[in-house]
Design a protein around this motif. Structure first.
Motif, PDB file in Angstrom:
ATOM      1  N   ARG A  78      -3.431   0.609  -3.401  1.00 38.72           N
ATOM      2  CA  ARG A  78      -2.929  -0.883  -3.149  1.00 38.72           C
ATOM      3  C   ARG A  78      -2.250  -1.276  -4.492  1.00 38.72           C
ATOM      4  O   ARG A  78      -2.992  -1.056  -5.739  1.00 38.72           O
ATOM      5  CB  ARG A  78      -4.179  -1.829  -2.659  1.00 38.72           C
ATOM      6  N   GLY A 135      -2.681   5.495  -0.123  1.00 36.83           N
ATOM      7  CA  GLY A 135      -3.708   4.415   0.552  1.00 36.83           C
ATOM      8  C   GLY A 135      -3.870   3.526  -1.104  1.00 36.83           C
ATOM      9  O   GLY A 135      -4.650   2.420  -0.855  1.00 36.83           O
ATOM     10  N   THR A 178       0.626  -1.119  -0.078  1.00 41.06           N
ATOM     11  CA  THR A 178       0.161   0.065   0.031  1.00 41.06           C
ATOM     12  C   THR A 178       0.732   1.267  -0.133  1.00 41.06           C
ATOM     13  O   THR A 178       1.710   1.400   0.746  1.00 41.06           O
ATOM     14  CB  THR A 178      -0.832   0.094   1.296  1.00 41.06           C
TER      15      THR A 178
END
Length: 199
Positions: free
Chosen positions: A110, A108, A104
């Motif tokens: 991924r 934020g 990550t």
């Protein structure tokens, strides 16, 4: 006086023969060449140092750029890493291999991809990894120590290369002079033998 000191003294007297010296012209040529090679090897040192300094500056800029654009994240393995295998000769485990993982980013996001996992790592293990500014896996940035080592090795490699070429040139010349001296000695020996035979 030890043998090495005697050798150095003989070389010095060959380069600068004393009055009554039995040094042959070819000996003086060889001694002069040796002195020239040593002086030239010493003269290369400043150029090698300058090359190392330029390498240091260039690598330092590259390191700063990499540190600015690369970030370390913690990746979680999505599969087992390579099986643990010992080197049959040294008994030490080999290097890792690219393995599927996820991580990550700071915002934020991924990401998934392949990172190098050590042998024996299993699915779910969390490993440190470096990613570029787009979040993709990348090599670790150059460290300050690596920059210094690279600069020193570059300068040393340049000087050793130049010194090696000079030493090779000297050895080839010395070999040629030895062959010349041997041929002259054989001619003189045959001439002396013929003189004794006909006297």
């Amino acid at each position: 006086m030890n043998p090495s000191s005697n050798r150095i003294a003989r070389m010095w007297h060959t380069v600068l023969p004393r009055r009554g010296s039995v040094a042959r012209p070819s000996d003086r040529v060889q001694g002069g060449l040796l002195a020239f090679v040593v002086v030239l090897a010493l003269a290369v040192l400043p150029f090698a140092a300058s090359f190392g300094s330029e390498t240091y500056v260039r690598q330092q800029l590259q390191s700063a750029e990499q540190l600015r654009t690369r970030t370390q994240v913690v990746a979680t393995l999505l599969a087992d890493g390579p099986a643990l295998k010992a080197n049959t000769r040294s008994g030490v485990a080999g290097s890792g291999e690219p393995t599927d993982a996820t991580w990550t980013l700071a915002d934020g996001t991924r990401k998934t991809g392949k990172i190098v996992a050590d042998q024996g790592a299993v699915k779910g293990d969390r490993l440190p990894a470096w990613v570029d500014e787009n979040g993709n896996p990348s090599q670790p940035p150059l460290t300050g120590a690596a920059v210094v080592i690279e600069a020193v090795m570059s300068a040393l490699g340049l000087w050793l290369g130049a010194a090696g070429l000079l030493a090779l040139a000297y050895c080839l010349t010395a070999y040629t002079l030895d062959r010349f001296r041997l041929a002259r000695w054989q001619q003189e020996w045959f001439r002396e033998q013929n003189r004794k035979t006909h006297s």
